[in-house]
Design an enzyme around this catalytic site. Structure first.
Site, PDB file in Angstrom:
ATOM      1  N   SER A 264     -90.510  32.852  -9.907  1.00 49.75           N
ATOM      2  CA  SER A 264     -91.238  32.426 -11.111  1.00 49.75           C
ATOM      3  C   SER A 264     -90.890  30.985 -11.427  1.00 49.75           C
ATOM      4  O   SER A 264     -89.956  30.426 -10.873  1.00 49.75           O
ATOM      5  CB  SER A 264     -90.850  33.310 -12.293  1.00 49.75           C
ATOM      6  OG  SER A 264     -89.568  32.933 -12.753  1.00 49.75           O
ATOM      7  N   LYS A 265     -91.664  30.413 -12.347  1.00 52.02           N
ATOM      8  CA  LYS A 265     -91.393  29.004 -12.654  1.00 52.02           C
ATOM      9  C   LYS A 265     -90.035  28.850 -13.320  1.00 52.02           C
ATOM     10  O   LYS A 265     -89.408  27.807 -13.211  1.00 52.02           O
ATOM     11  CB  LYS A 265     -92.525  28.388 -13.459  1.00 52.02           C
ATOM     12  CG  LYS A 265     -92.609  28.773 -14.905  1.00 52.02           C
ATOM     13  CD  LYS A 265     -93.673  27.908 -15.571  1.00 52.02           C
ATOM     14  CE  LYS A 265     -93.736  28.193 -17.060  1.00 52.02           C
ATOM     15  NZ  LYS A 265     -94.913  27.645 -17.682  1.00 52.02           N
ATOM     16  N   ARG A 266     -89.581  29.899 -13.977  1.00 53.23           N
ATOM     17  CA  ARG A 266     -88.251  29.833 -14.599  1.00 53.23           C
ATOM     18  C   ARG A 266     -87.143  29.737 -13.561  1.00 53.23           C
ATOM     19  O   ARG A 266     -86.084  29.201 -13.817  1.00 53.23           O
ATOM     20  CB  ARG A 266     -88.020  31.048 -15.505  1.00 53.23           C
ATOM     21  CG  ARG A 266     -88.697  30.893 -16.849  1.00 53.23           C
ATOM     22  CD  ARG A 266     -88.568  32.164 -17.670  1.00 53.23           C
ATOM     23  NE  ARG A 266     -89.214  33.295 -16.989  1.00 53.23           N
ATOM     24  CZ  ARG A 266     -90.511  33.539 -17.029  1.00 53.23           C
ATOM     25  NH1 ARG A 266     -91.303  32.735 -17.692  1.00 53.23           N
ATOM     26  NH2 ARG A 266     -91.034  34.581 -16.402  1.00 53.23           N
TER      27      ARG A 266
END
Ligand code: GLU
Length: 507
Positions: A264-266
């Site tokens: 994920s972008k996190r």
């Protein structure tokens, strides 16, 4: 035989991450390998998640990575428009057509009515109740209205949606190039909304209509869409397009660097690694997400890296150009299981590209990073630095730091090594070396090397007593390239000064 036509259909809800780029890449490789067309379609019907600069970002990221489009919003093509927000009338017509043929219906349920239905069903012990055949008849729909009543309702300003009427029983089966035959039980599917109250289509409606109208032969997309494909196939049939159902291929997930789940972008922020091709600033939160491009990665290396996240041509070879990937790519060799995103591997790929690039090319890539670091060396000088340093960096952005001693006299000194190497006679040795350097008219690598080595022999010294000191004096590190080549490039006067400076400091 029909022409191969694939599409990449991102939603502009944020920057395109590495997973999206891989989907685009596999579509592109497939199209190219079959002499087919690659279409870009912007699926911008979810206005609540629409992000202003995302579309622009998609164009830029595709361009940066070398994925070329045959058709798309700014690539032309006769089957457009290629932005779904410009095609609303088309979807509305097809939705109405489905109502007419009995495959869809109007639903006037209010938010409260929907809520009541859910609460009641939950009270009956049904977990996450769906709007499906079980309750369809009880709801506020055109299915139980007379024509007059329906006409009256449609004229009033009461909001309504159009829902697809999933067949009450039976199965829907399709074959997936990667997963084989996939079957869904219709009784498990819900009556998805096709057209929303504001007249905009949902993803399912717009996606199927456009794949048909844009004559898409192969739908290659992420695994997360597999569960929607049953509905899509039913929609094709309901619209009378059975013969045009595309071939499906659902790509495996890209997994987090460690642990479970999808990248994920996190994860980018968490691990301090890029998960986007290009940098992205979130206007709302102010967060900056790293991009491979801005970090100095060669786009060809990034493409090579992501091509192998889920696909493997077999064999030992791992370095492939776009042209080679095109020749080798096939959907049969795409795996089912998730592929782990390993940033060290991405760096390794980039290193192979650094090693194979011309020094002039590397120098050009290095310029912005040198500038950022406050250096403004001549192009020709940077080319020579790149020749010497190419084996010591993985990504070009590392050059200013790894090669700092080529650009300034204020390079850091490895104090630990200096302490370890500095002996009683070190000052005397360095003084002699400095004198020797001063006498050299020809300050070429081979001459410096020859003179210093014969000095070492004459004085009966060991290389280890001399060369590390010289290295530290000139570059501050034991990690540098060939010291004589480095000295030649740095130049006689500067080398003399550096030796003198160290002598002074150690005095
Ligand atoms: N708009 C969808 C997405 O953002 C496309 C899915 C598909 O390719 O059908 O991923």
């Amino acid at each position: 035989m029909l022409k191969t036509r694939v599409r990449f259909a991102p939603s502009p809800t944020g920057p395109l991450h590495i997973g999206g780029l891989r989907t685009a890449l596999y579509n592109y490789l497939y199209a190219r390998s079959k002499g087919g067309d690659m279409v870009l379609r912007i699926e911008d019907t979810d206005r609540t998640r629409y992000v202003d600069r995302a579309e622009e970002y998609i164009f830029e990221a595709l361009k940066w990575s070398g994925i070329e489009l045959d058709e798309g919003p700014n690539a032309g093509g006769i089957l457009g428009p290629y932005r779904q927000s410009e095609r609303l009338g088309i979807y509305q017509n097809y939705a109405k057509k489905l109502v007419k043929s009995g495959h869809a219906y109007y639903a006037f349920d209010t938010v409260e009515e929907l809520e009541t239905m859910r609460t009641e069903r939950e009270a009956q012990g049904i977990h996450s109740p769906k709007y499906d055949w079980r309750i369809r008849e009880e709801m506020n729909t055109s299915l139980k209205m007379t024509e007059d009543e329906l006409a009256r309702r449609l004229k009033s300003d009461q909001p309504y949606v159009i829902r697809f009427k999933i067949p009450d029983e039976g199965e829907v089966t399709f074959s997936d190039e990667i997963r084989g035959e996939v079957t869904f039980d219709c009784s498990e599917l819900d009556d998805k909304v096709l057209l929303k109250a504001d007249g905009w289509p949902t993803y399912h409606m717009a996606n199927v209509v456009d794949d048909y109208l844009m004559q898409i032969s192969h739908v290659i997309r992420g695994e997360e869409w597999l569960s929607s494909t049953g509905l899509h196939v039913l929609l094709y049939s309901a619209l009378g397009w059975d013969k045009s159902i595309p071939v499906f291929a659902h790509l495996p997930l890209i997994l987090k660097p460690t642990g479970k789940g999808k990248l994920s972008k996190r994860d980018g922020a968490k691990f301090g690694i890029p998960v986007f091709p290009l940098e992205w600033k979130d206007e709302q939160t102010g967060d900056l997400f790293l991009g491979f491009g801005e970090m100095g990665f060669d786009p060809a290396a990034v493409i090579n890296f992501i091509a192998l996240l889920g696909w493997n041509p077999g064999g030992e070879e791992e370095i492939f150009s776009m042209a080679e990937l095109t020749d080798l790519f096939s959907l049969e060799k795409v795996g089912k299981s998730g592929a782990r995103f390993d940033f060290d591997k991405a760096r390794w790929f980039n290193q192979q590209y650094v090693l194979n690039s011309g020094a002039a090319e590397l120098a050009a890539q290095a310029q912005p990073f040198l500038k950022k670091a406050g250096f403004a060396p001549e192009e020709e000088y940077v080319v020579r630095v790149c020749e010497l340093m190419r084996e010591r960096i993985q990504v070009i952005s590392e050059l200013p730091e790894a090669a700092i001693f080529f650009f300034t006299k204020d390079f850091p000194m490895d104090q630990k090594q200096l302490k370890k190497r500095w002996k009683e006679n070190s000052a005397e040795i360095l003084e002699n070396i400095n004198r020797l350097i001063g006498q050299l008219d020809d300050f070429s690598k081979s001459k410096i090397e020859k003179e210093i080595k014969s000095f070492i022999n004459e004085k009966d010294l060991k290389f280890g007593q001399v060369l590390p000191l010289l290295r530290l004096a000139v570059s501050g590190t034991m990690e540098g390239p060939d010291i004589f080549a480095a000295m030649e490039l740095i130049g006689k006067v500067k080398c003399e000064r550096r030796l003198a400076e160290l002598l002074q400091k150690m005095n």
